[in-house]
Design an enzyme around this catalytic site. Structure first.
Site, PDB file in Angstrom:
ATOM      1  CD  GLU A 126      -1.379  -1.986   9.210  1.00 17.62           C
ATOM      2  OE1 GLU A 126      -0.983  -1.283   8.588  1.00 17.62           O
ATOM      3  OE2 GLU A 126      -3.005  -2.307   8.550  1.00 17.62           O
ATOM      4  CG  ASP A 128      -3.537  -5.191   7.989  1.00 17.63           C
ATOM      5  OD1 ASP A 128      -3.062  -4.976   9.058  1.00 17.63           O
ATOM      6  OD2 ASP A 128      -3.641  -4.702   6.632  1.00 17.63           O
ATOM      7  CD  GLU A 130      -8.392  -5.048   7.527  1.00 14.39           C
ATOM      8  OE1 GLU A 130      -7.879  -3.746   8.224  1.00 14.39           O
ATOM      9  OE2 GLU A 130      -8.632  -5.511   6.475  1.00 14.39           O
ATOM     10  CD  GLN A 143     -10.364  -7.032   3.192  1.00  8.27           C
ATOM     11  OE1 GLN A 143     -11.310  -6.891   2.398  1.00  8.27           O
ATOM     12  NE2 GLN A 143      -9.969  -5.557   3.895  1.00  8.27           N
ATOM     13  CG  ASN A 145      -3.878  -5.955   2.846  1.00  8.80           C
ATOM     14  OD1 ASN A 145      -3.291  -6.633   1.537  1.00  8.80           O
ATOM     15  ND2 ASN A 145      -5.009  -4.329   2.576  1.00  8.80           N
ATOM     16  NE  ARG A 153      -0.139   5.593  -4.420  1.00  6.69           N
ATOM     17  CZ  ARG A 153       1.066   6.810  -4.760  1.00  6.69           C
ATOM     18  NH1 ARG A 153       1.459   6.395  -6.579  1.00  6.69           N
ATOM     19  NH2 ARG A 153       1.022   8.441  -4.680  1.00  6.69           N
ATOM     20  N   GLY A 155      -3.623  -3.519  -3.069  1.00  8.77           N
ATOM     21  CA  GLY A 155      -3.750  -4.115  -2.319  1.00  8.77           C
ATOM     22  C   GLY A 155      -3.937  -5.932  -2.363  1.00  8.77           C
ATOM     23  NE  ARG A 156       1.730  -7.893  -2.346  1.00  6.64           N
ATOM     24  CZ  ARG A 156       1.459  -6.419  -3.649  1.00  6.64           C
ATOM     25  NH1 ARG A 156       1.602  -5.836  -2.514  1.00  6.64           N
ATOM     26  NH2 ARG A 156       3.302  -6.649  -4.521  1.00  6.64           N
ATOM     27  CD  GLU A 224     -14.912   7.671   5.208  1.00  8.31           C
ATOM     28  OE1 GLU A 224     -13.758   7.320   4.778  1.00  8.31           O
ATOM     29  OE2 GLU A 224     -15.206   8.645   5.505  1.00  8.31           O
ATOM     30  NE  ARG A 312      -7.675  -4.034  -5.386  1.00 11.64           N
ATOM     31  CZ  ARG A 312      -7.463  -4.380  -4.041  1.00 11.64           C
ATOM     32  NH1 ARG A 312      -8.082  -5.815  -4.578  1.00 11.64           N
ATOM     33  NH2 ARG A 312      -6.787  -3.131  -3.797  1.00 11.64           N
TER      34      ARG A 312
END
Length: 324
Positions: A126, A128, A130, A143, A145, A153, A155-156, A224, A312
């Site tokens: 993927e 992205d 966003e 954003q 990614n 798992r 996230g970039r 969410e 993180r």
């Protein structure tokens, strides 16, 4: 008295000069005039929305405009909506000019992205872009990614404030994806200004997108997580939330279901001596203008990068040592 007047006059002139260097003052602070860069969007042909896309979900909330050259996608209490490209691509240049909804848009997610999750549900790739809605008196956030081979798992993400109001007019959001050479980049652009590039290096090779992907344009409910980690959900009393699209460009190596045909033999571009639609130096590396644009965007407008998030990641992902 005369000297005091001269000092005050000089101060006012100085302030006016500073203000003239800004386009406007936004709720996040000043928005600066972007630098001039080459227009990659001029290298590729624009197509009708209905020529390149079909409805993926929320058909009642999809409306073609201008005889099919554009489309409006809406989110309301019943459903979001989305388009998916008729073809799958191995690599190429992909662009959409999008105008976002104004007003209270917390929890709303507008996504322009490449994905093959329908074919590889546990091992998909993927890329992205966003656009995340906002609570009152806040700005849309962009954003980016990228992940491959199901590497969700890690996230970039990188996040940016925009240097324009995306609700007032159309702006180009572009993805340049090179896959066939290991040193070439995946690049994200806004109005032709590079904001991020991910070099296909040995450090990221295992999670770099490598399989044919569809192009998607969607609007949906991200209550969410989208606005401050889900603090501000979608408020449907402001619905429907509608985006408008036009300026569609999708030029890449089209996947052919005939396994006996190599991907290099089905690229869509005929004007180049090479069959690769993103061949040439202007796609392989950034020009000096584009480098300046990349530095400007990241220096003035990027406010989050996973490569700087040591809370993180106790150990940062390996590509962060030379991230651009």
């Amino acid at each position: 008295m005369e000297n005091i007047f001269k000092i005050k006059k000089a101060s006012i002139v100085g302030l006016l000069l500073i203000l003239c260097s800004l386009e406007e003052v936004h709720s996040r602070g000043p928005i600066y005039t972007p630098p001039e860069v080459e227009r990659l969007t001029d290298h590729f042909s624009r197509i009708q929305t209905n020529q390149g896309y079909t409805v993926s979900f929320g058909a009642p909330n999809v409306r073609l405009t201008n005889n099919g050259s554009g489309a409006d996608l809406s989110l309301d209490k019943t459903s979001g909506s989305g388009l998916v490209s008729k073809n799958k691509y191995y690599y190429g240049f992909f662009n959409a000019a999008i105008k976002l909804p104004a007003g209270f848009t917390s929890g709303v997610v507008v996504a322009y992205y490449l994905s093959n999750a329908d074919v590889f549900p546990h091992n998909h790739d993927e890329i992205d872009i966003e656009l995340l809605g906002h609570e009152k008196r806040r700005d849309w956030v962009l954003q980016t990614n990228i992940y491959g081979n199901g590497s969700v798992r890690t996230g970039r993400e990188e996040k940016f404030y925009l240097w324009f109001d995306p609700t007032q007019s159309f702006h180009d959001y572009s993805i340049l994806w090179n896959n066939h050479h290991i040193v070439l980049p995946c690049r994200f652009l806004v109005d032709n200004i590079p904001i991020r590039q991910v070099i296909h290096s040995a450090a990221i090779a295992a999670v770099y997108p490598s399989k044919a992907m569809s192009v998607h344009a969607t609007i949906w409910d991200g209550s969410e997580w989208a606005t401050h980690g889900g603090k501000y959900p979608v408020d449907y009393k402001f619905a429907p939330f509608t985006i408008s699209m036009k300026g569609i460009e999708m030029e890449g190596c089209v996947m052919n279901n005939n396994k006996s045909i190599s991907k290099d033999s089905v690229c869509s571009r005929n004007s180049l001596s090479s069959l690769d639609p993103v061949d040439g130096e202007q796609f392989a590396k950034l020009s000096s203008q584009q480098m300046a644009g990349l530095g400007w965007a990241r220096g003035k407008h990027m406010f989050y990068s996973y490569c700087q998030d040591k809370s993180r990641y106790k150990v940062l992902p390996p590509e962060c040592s030379n991230a651009v």
